[in-house]
Every structure is written in C-alpha cells, then in structure tokens.
Design a protein around this motif. Structure first.
Motif, PDB file in Angstrom:
ATOM      1  N   ASN B 129       0.822  -1.206   0.000  1.00 22.58           N
ATOM      2  CA  ASN B 129       0.000   0.000   0.000  1.00 22.58           C
ATOM      3  C   ASN B 129       0.862   1.265   0.000  1.00 22.58           C
ATOM      4  O   ASN B 129       1.801   1.399   0.774  1.00 22.58           O
ATOM      5  CB  ASN B 129      -0.927   0.002   1.222  1.00 22.58           C
ATOM      6  N   GLY B 130       0.501   2.196  -0.884  1.00 21.83           N
ATOM      7  CA  GLY B 130       1.330   3.388  -1.056  1.00 21.83           C
ATOM      8  C   GLY B 130       1.381   4.295   0.166  1.00 21.83           C
ATOM      9  O   GLY B 130       2.371   4.981   0.399  1.00 21.83           O
ATOM     10  N   PRO B 147       6.705   5.066  -4.092  1.00 21.07           N
ATOM     11  CA  PRO B 147       5.683   5.061  -5.149  1.00 21.07           C
ATOM     12  C   PRO B 147       4.378   4.406  -4.709  1.00 21.07           C
ATOM     13  O   PRO B 147       4.332   3.672  -3.723  1.00 21.07           O
ATOM     14  CB  PRO B 147       6.347   4.257  -6.263  1.00 21.07           C
ATOM     15  N   GLN B 148       3.330   4.698  -5.465  1.00 19.52           N
ATOM     16  CA  GLN B 148       2.026   4.056  -5.236  1.00 19.52           C
ATOM     17  C   GLN B 148       2.025   2.731  -6.001  1.00 19.52           C
ATOM     18  O   GLN B 148       1.532   2.652  -7.118  1.00 19.52           O
ATOM     19  CB  GLN B 148       0.901   4.961  -5.732  1.00 19.52           C
ATOM     20  N   TRP B 149       2.575   1.686  -5.387  1.00 12.35           N
ATOM     21  CA  TRP B 149       2.801   0.422  -6.086  1.00 12.35           C
ATOM     22  C   TRP B 149       1.570  -0.138  -6.772  1.00 12.35           C
ATOM     23  O   TRP B 149       1.636  -0.568  -7.919  1.00 12.35           O
ATOM     24  CB  TRP B 149       3.327  -0.632  -5.106  1.00 12.35           C
ATOM     25  N   THR B 150       0.435  -0.154  -6.072  1.00 12.71           N
ATOM     26  CA  THR B 150      -0.710  -0.885  -6.619  1.00 12.71           C
ATOM     27  C   THR B 150      -1.684   0.010  -7.370  1.00 12.71           C
ATOM     28  O   THR B 150      -2.632  -0.485  -7.957  1.00 12.71           O
ATOM     29  CB  THR B 150      -1.484  -1.618  -5.501  1.00 12.71           C
ATOM     30  N   THR B 151      -1.476   1.329  -7.358  1.00 15.15           N
ATOM     31  CA  THR B 151      -2.430   2.186  -8.063  1.00 15.15           C
ATOM     32  C   THR B 151      -1.805   2.971  -9.216  1.00 15.15           C
ATOM     33  O   THR B 151      -2.513   3.413 -10.119  1.00 15.15           O
ATOM     34  CB  THR B 151      -3.112   3.176  -7.095  1.00 15.15           C
ATOM     35  N   ASP B 152      -0.487   3.143  -9.214  1.00 14.01           N
ATOM     36  CA  ASP B 152       0.172   3.808 -10.337  1.00 14.01           C
ATOM     37  C   ASP B 152       0.150   2.855 -11.533  1.00 14.01           C
ATOM     38  O   ASP B 152       0.623   1.729 -11.441  1.00 14.01           O
ATOM     39  CB  ASP B 152       1.620   4.131  -9.930  1.00 14.01           C
ATOM     40  N   ASN B 154       1.816   2.540 -14.104  1.00 11.69           N
ATOM     41  CA  ASN B 154       3.108   2.036 -14.577  1.00 11.69           C
ATOM     42  C   ASN B 154       3.728   1.014 -13.634  1.00 11.69           C
ATOM     43  O   ASN B 154       4.711   0.373 -13.977  1.00 11.69           O
ATOM     44  CB  ASN B 154       4.091   3.192 -14.771  1.00 11.69           C
ATOM     45  N   LEU B 155       3.189   0.889 -12.447  1.00  6.85           N
ATOM     46  CA  LEU B 155       3.807   0.016 -11.447  1.00  6.85           C
ATOM     47  C   LEU B 155       2.972  -1.210 -11.101  1.00  6.85           C
ATOM     48  O   LEU B 155       3.444  -2.124 -10.445  1.00  6.85           O
ATOM     49  CB  LEU B 155       4.087   0.811 -10.161  1.00  6.85           C
ATOM     50  N   LYS B 156       1.705  -1.210 -11.546  1.00  7.24           N
ATOM     51  CA  LYS B 156       0.825  -2.315 -11.168  1.00  7.24           C
ATOM     52  C   LYS B 156       1.378  -3.665 -11.614  1.00  7.24           C
ATOM     53  O   LYS B 156       1.400  -4.622 -10.842  1.00  7.24           O
ATOM     54  CB  LYS B 156      -0.550  -2.122 -11.800  1.00  7.24           C
ATOM     55  N   LEU B 157       1.839  -3.713 -12.875  1.00  8.65           N
ATOM     56  CA  LEU B 157       2.348  -4.986 -13.376  1.00  8.65           C
ATOM     57  C   LEU B 157       3.592  -5.394 -12.579  1.00  8.65           C
ATOM     58  O   LEU B 157       3.780  -6.569 -12.269  1.00  8.65           O
ATOM     59  CB  LEU B 157       2.666  -4.895 -14.872  1.00  8.65           C
ATOM     60  N   LEU B 158       4.408  -4.402 -12.239  1.00  3.62           N
ATOM     61  CA  LEU B 158       5.610  -4.673 -11.452  1.00  3.62           C
ATOM     62  C   LEU B 158       5.226  -5.254 -10.088  1.00  3.62           C
ATOM     63  O   LEU B 158       5.893  -6.159  -9.575  1.00  3.62           O
ATOM     64  CB  LEU B 158       6.423  -3.386 -11.280  1.00  3.62           C
ATOM     65  N   ALA B 242      -3.611  -2.223 -17.382  1.00  2.00           N
ATOM     66  CA  ALA B 242      -2.189  -2.335 -17.035  1.00  2.00           C
ATOM     67  C   ALA B 242      -1.791  -3.757 -16.669  1.00  2.00           C
ATOM     68  O   ALA B 242      -0.609  -4.091 -16.680  1.00  2.00           O
ATOM     69  CB  ALA B 242      -1.863  -1.398 -15.879  1.00  2.00           C
ATOM     70  N   THR B 243      -2.770  -4.592 -16.308  1.00  2.28           N
ATOM     71  CA  THR B 243      -2.432  -5.932 -15.825  1.00  2.28           C
ATOM     72  C   THR B 243      -3.302  -7.035 -16.425  1.00  2.28           C
ATOM     73  O   THR B 243      -3.256  -8.167 -15.954  1.00  2.28           O
ATOM     74  CB  THR B 243      -2.610  -6.022 -14.294  1.00  2.28           C
ATOM     75  N   GLN B 244      -4.114  -6.712 -17.444  1.00  2.05           N
ATOM     76  CA  GLN B 244      -5.070  -7.731 -17.885  1.00  2.05           C
ATOM     77  C   GLN B 244      -4.391  -8.884 -18.640  1.00  2.05           C
ATOM     78  O   GLN B 244      -3.950  -8.731 -19.775  1.00  2.05           O
ATOM     79  CB  GLN B 244      -6.149  -7.113 -18.760  1.00  2.05           C
ATOM     80  N   THR B 245      -4.328 -10.034 -17.964  1.00  2.00           N
ATOM     81  CA  THR B 245      -3.773 -11.230 -18.596  1.00  2.00           C
ATOM     82  C   THR B 245      -4.896 -11.975 -19.311  1.00  2.00           C
ATOM     83  O   THR B 245      -6.067 -11.604 -19.211  1.00  2.00           O
ATOM     84  CB  THR B 245      -3.174 -12.164 -17.540  1.00  2.00           C
ATOM     85  N   LEU B 246      -4.539 -13.053 -20.025  1.00  2.50           N
ATOM     86  CA  LEU B 246      -5.555 -13.816 -20.751  1.00  2.50           C
ATOM     87  C   LEU B 246      -6.631 -14.355 -19.809  1.00  2.50           C
ATOM     88  O   LEU B 246      -7.819 -14.270 -20.102  1.00  2.50           O
ATOM     89  CB  LEU B 246      -4.893 -14.961 -21.515  1.00  2.50           C
ATOM     90  N   SER B 247      -6.202 -14.885 -18.653  1.00  2.00           N
ATOM     91  CA  SER B 247      -7.180 -15.461 -17.725  1.00  2.00           C
ATOM     92  C   SER B 247      -8.115 -14.407 -17.151  1.00  2.00           C
ATOM     93  O   SER B 247      -9.315 -14.650 -17.006  1.00  2.00           O
ATOM     94  CB  SER B 247      -6.477 -16.188 -16.583  1.00  2.00           C
ATOM     95  N   THR B 248      -7.587 -13.241 -16.812  1.00  2.00           N
ATOM     96  CA  THR B 248      -8.467 -12.222 -16.232  1.00  2.00           C
ATOM     97  C   THR B 248      -9.365 -11.613 -17.307  1.00  2.00           C
ATOM     98  O   THR B 248     -10.499 -11.239 -17.028  1.00  2.00           O
ATOM     99  CB  THR B 248      -7.682 -11.112 -15.516  1.00  2.00           C
TER     100      THR B 248
END
Lengths: 287, 294
Positions: B129-130, B147-152, B154-158, B242-248
């Motif tokens: 949590n940021g 950084p705002q890890w889970t909401t930025d 550019n950083l969500k995938l990271l 930013a994070t949509q994989t095939l399964s999601t």
C-alpha cells in the motif's frame, strides 16, 4: 566468496520470510495500527503506545473476532475454513485412490499408447481454469452441482489426477515386481496383490501425493470463485471476496485468518521436505 | 518397462479407466463444448442461444483487447520466468556447499511456493500500500521515493511481478539445486587438477550440466505463469488495462459482461496457445527422460 554466499542466502531468507513474519505481526494488532503511517513492528504487552512509537499494543482480538461475519461476506471465517477442509480432504482421498490405481495400471500392464496417455494426463494440468470453467458451469447447472461441495470435490479430484498419477507412477515403478509376482504365484489375485503388496509398499508415496493434492486443492481460487457464490466457498475465494468491502479490509482478521489458513501448509511442507522436488515437478525429476 | 501382459483386458480397464473417465468428463468434454459455444451468442444469464457462425472470432480478431492481453501475458511470463530463474539459480549457487542447518534454511526458503496465491496476493496489498504499506515505510527510512505500487498504472504490473517472484523463485531454486547436486564431484576435481579457473569451471561444467534441468524448470513455470489469474485479481481486479492477462480477460468477458459465447471463442484461442506450449514441454520432457537426465 564465503561472505558473498552468506550475504546472498541471508538476504534472500530475510525477504522470503518477511511477508509471513509481517502477517504474524499484523494479526496481533488493532486495525488502526495496521494502517498507521509509521511502521509499527514491535509488539508490546501494554495497553497503549505513543502514536510515533515503533511499538504497538499486542492483542489477540483479531483471532477472537474471526467468528464475526464481515461486510462483503455471508458467513464467518470458520465456516469457510470448514468448507476448505471438507473439499480438500475428500477430493484428496479420491485423487490419491484413483491416481494410485491408474498409476499401477500404467506401471504394470502393457497398455497401447501408454506414453501418449500419460502425456495426455499430464497436459490436463496446463489448462487454465478460466478457459474450461464455462462448460463446467453449464454442466453443473444442468446437474444442480453449482455452489455445492460435491461439485468442487469432483472438479478438484479431476484437476489433481494428473499430479496423483504421475507422482504415484514414479513411486510404484520403484517397487520391485518380484514382490507381486511371488504373491501371484502363491495364488493371490491381481487385486489382492495390489491391495496387500503394492499399497503398503507405496504408503509413503501415497502420503506424499496426498499432501501435494491437498495443498493444490486448498490453494485453488479460479474454480472456487467462479463456480460458487454461497455455501461452499473456500477460504481463498472468501478472502478475495472481502476486497469489495467499502469500510476497508479488516486487516488484523485477514492476517489472523490467513495465518491459520497457511499454518497447516507450512507444517506439511516441513513434513514432505525430502519429496518437495518430486512433488512440484510431478515426479519428473527424482532425487 | 512394460512386462508381458499379465491380466485380462477388463482388469487393466478397472485400474486405468476411472481416471480416464474423470479426465474426459472434466477436460476433454469442456474443451469440445467450448468450441461449440464459441460459435453461439450464449450468455451467462438466460438459457437460449443461437448459432452466430464465426462472428465471435471476427470480433476477437478485430478487437485490440485480446491482442493486448496476449502481449501482456507474454511480457509477464517472460519477465517472471527470467527473473525467477536468475535469482533462483544465483541463490542455488550460494547454497551449494554444505553447512549446518542447511536443511532448515532450504525448507524455510521453499515455503512461499506452497502457499495460496489468492490469499497471499490479497495480503501483499497491505505490504505494498502506497500510504501505509511497510515496503514504503522501509523505503522512507532509507530515504528513497515511495511510489504508489498498486495504483500507479506504470507500477501495477511490477507489483504483480514482485509477488510472483516472491512465490515462485523457490521453485527454480529447488530445481537448480537438484541440477547442481547431480554434477559428480570427480569432474570438479579433474578441473582442479587441470588448474581451470573459477569462471571456466562455471562456464564449461556447472552451466552446461545444469542447463537441461533449468530449461525444464523454465518450461514448467511458463505453463504455470501463462495461467496467471490469482495475483492479478488480488492486486488490480480483472479489468485493468495495465495488468489484464488472458485469464483475467476471460473472467471479465464471461463473468462480468456475461458474454459466454464470446468468452468461449477467447478460451479456444487461449487453449491453442496453451496446447502449443504444453506440447513443447512434453516433447522436451520426453527427450530428457530418454537421456535419463530427469
């Protein structure tokens, strides 16, 4: 070189353990302390600490309140843990029994295309749950299995069969054929030989296989979430469902519940530590 | 080794049959049914459905969403598998020598891969949590940016990647250790007699002799990372570009939008990808087993 080794192993150990350690610390906090702006990592047996202190008052309230029904859920943590136990244990029993019999068949009989069958069985594991869940869902609606324990037990049994067959094949291949052949000469039927010779010899292998099947059923989320909205929800789907909770996550209770949920897995990991390599590679790598 | 036929045909079937019936009911049948559904306009709610020919596939190919999810999944798989392999192999090299308490340390290191990704992923939200996460508190203490890890975006995938690396590096570590342990000590001794340098020994002996198992491990992880669902759901939910994989993406189309027909068309295409990778994996495993490496 020696110092570098220790530095690498030490820092990796620290990072690997940190989330679990933090979870343990979180589970004995008040909710305010879990979301405090300054790090609070020293539990203290006191009533209160100053706001800028690294110490926080330790409490077991989170464990005591796990029987509450949180916003975003319909039952308490214990109800869902019960579901996880029922579904995990029964599907594990079924997978190990079917898998052992099947592995014995492939190990001892000449079966046309045996290798192709085995690779087919292995490849079922590669299917993403989300890519096969729709037909299963429609099938379950037809047979009234949606949202039931039986539905998930059947599905997890099928899902774990690849693991059970491959692991058990490895273990049974290691049992000398002379044992059963002697028994067959003595007039045992094939089934008796299997029951009285192979099963006892393969008992360790079956226990190891059971642990790995249980863990994968215990942790499964994709099917548990999509096939269920009510009574048979397992713990992973239950926790994930709390995320929509507008009042904010009950973090101490999530940490306490998650810790109770992963504790048996940590114990099992220690118990099967010598067989971990086999377990995670479906018996394809032995040591 | 298969021996001479020892039993009647029904006996074989009795041992092997139940498992095959299960797998056909829960794998082969859903796959076939998926193909049928992919040509219909079936919806999640309501029973009626009509054939729509190849309309779903037309949409899939004209719509950028599927291509984006495919690209993102490929990127994720590549980054996750490479970092896990490198870190795992590095730690395995450091763990090669015997020392007191090695068994206990190794077991502790391996624990993360046995835990539930959905539960741990949810909990990682608190760590990342940021505003009040412990990671940023540590970064703050050493004077780094928070950084705002889970909401930025550019950083969500990271963030997802970090959790995945935490969970699955132990997998690579364990297999790499097995590879390292399988190298006979006599080869190292011979190299020492030849006065081979440390780097030469690593390049000429250690690396080539562990490579087959490392490739197998990487393929194993690839088939697994390809399914990535739990961690993405925990960190961002299913519908985040930013994070949509095939399964999601599949989850979003079928369970949020209710478009079963379209979702089944997507699923069929995903399965083509999965089957291709699975085939590479099983072929490679077959080769290794013949050479008795694995």
């Amino acid at each position: 070189m020696r110092a570098l080794r220790w530095a690498v192993v030490g820092s990796y150990l620290f990072l690997a353990m940190l989330p679990l350690a933090w979870m343990a610390l979180t589970s004995i906090k008040d909710r305010e302390d879990t979301i405090s702006q300054n790090a609070r990592f020293v539990p203290a047996p006191v009533e209160s600490t100053s706001p800028d202190s690294v110490a926080y008052p330790a409490t077991l309230d989170a464990y005591r309140t796990l029987n509450e029904v949180f916003i975003g859920a319909r039952h308490s943590f214990w109800h869902h843990l019960g579901n996880s136990v029922i579904i995990g244990v029964l599907s594990t029993l079924a997978s190990v029994l079917l898998g052992t019999a099947c592995a014995y068949g492939f190990s001892r009989f000449r079966i046309a295309g045996a290798k192709d069958w085995l690779f087919f069985i292995l490849s079922t594991r590669f299917m993403p749950p989300l890519a096969v869940v729709v037909p299963v869902l429609l099938m379950y609606r037809r047979f009234d299995l949606q949202g039931t324990h039986v539905g998930l037990i059947l599905l997890y049994t099928a899902f774990n069969l690849s693991l059970a067959v491959w692991l058990m094949k490895g273990f049974i291949d290691e049992i000398p054929r002379a044992f059963e052949e002697a028994a067959l000469v003595d007039g045992y039927s094939r089934l008796d030989a299997f029951r009285r010779i192979i099963v006892p010899q393969a008992a360790t292998g079956m226990a190891v296989t059971a642990v790995f099947c249980l863990i994968s059923a215990w942790n499964e989320y994709g099917f548990a979430m999509t096939l269920n909205s009510s009574s048979a929800v397992t713990v992973p789907a239950y926790f994930a469902g709390l995320q929509g909770n507008i009042e904010g996550m009950p973090w101490p209770q999530v940490a306490a519940g998650a810790l109770l949920f992963v504790a048996p897995i940590v114990l099992f990991t220690v118990l099967v530590r010598r067989h971990l390599l086999r377990g995670i590679t479906f018996g394809t790598i032995k040591q | 080794m298969n021996g001479p036929p020892m039993g009647a045909r029904w006996l074989k079937l009795g041992f092997v049959g139940p498992t095959l019936v299960f797998l056909i009911a829960f794998n082969v049948f859903p796959l076939a049914y998926n193909v049928v559904l992919g040509f219909t306009n079936a919806e999640l709610v309501g029973g009626g459905r009509e054939g729509v020919g190849g309309a779903n596939y037309g949409r899939v190919f004209s719509d950028a969403q599927f291509a984006d999810a495919l690209r993102l999944t490929a990127l994720f798989v590549f980054l996750a598998v490479t970092s896990e392999l490198l870190i795992g192999f590095g730690v395995a090299l450091a763990l090669q020598r015997r020392f007191r308490g090695k068994g206990a340390v190794l077991t502790a290191l391996l624990v993360p891969m046995m835990l539930s990704p959905a539960v741990m992923g949810l909990y990682w939200n608190l760590i990342l949590n940021g505003n009040y996460g412990v990671l940023n508190q540590v970064l703050d203490a050493v004077g780094l940016a928070q950084p705002q890890w889970t909401t930025d975006k550019n950083l969500k995938l990271l963030s997802v990647l970090m959790i995945d690396v935490w969970m699955w590096t132990p997998f690579m570590l364990l297999i790499a250790l097995a590879g390292l342990n399988s190298i006979p000590q006599s080869i190292y001794e011979a190299a020492e007699i030849d006065r081979a340098g440390r780097w030469t020994v690593f390049r000429r002996i250690t690396l080539p002799m562990t490579a087959p198992l490392l490739v197998l491990a990487a393929l194993f992880r690839t088939t697994d990372a390809l399914k990535q669902f739990d961690l993405v759901m925990a960190v961002t939910g299913p519908n985040d570009a930013a994070t949509q994989t095939l399964s999601t993406l599949l989850y979003q189309v079928v369970f949020r939008d209710g478009r079963v027909g379209l979702g089944s068309a997507y699923a069929c295409l995903v399965l083509v990808v999965v089957i291709a990778i699975a085939t590479v994996f099983t072929r490679y495993l077959d080769i290794l087993q013949r050479r008795a490496v694995a």
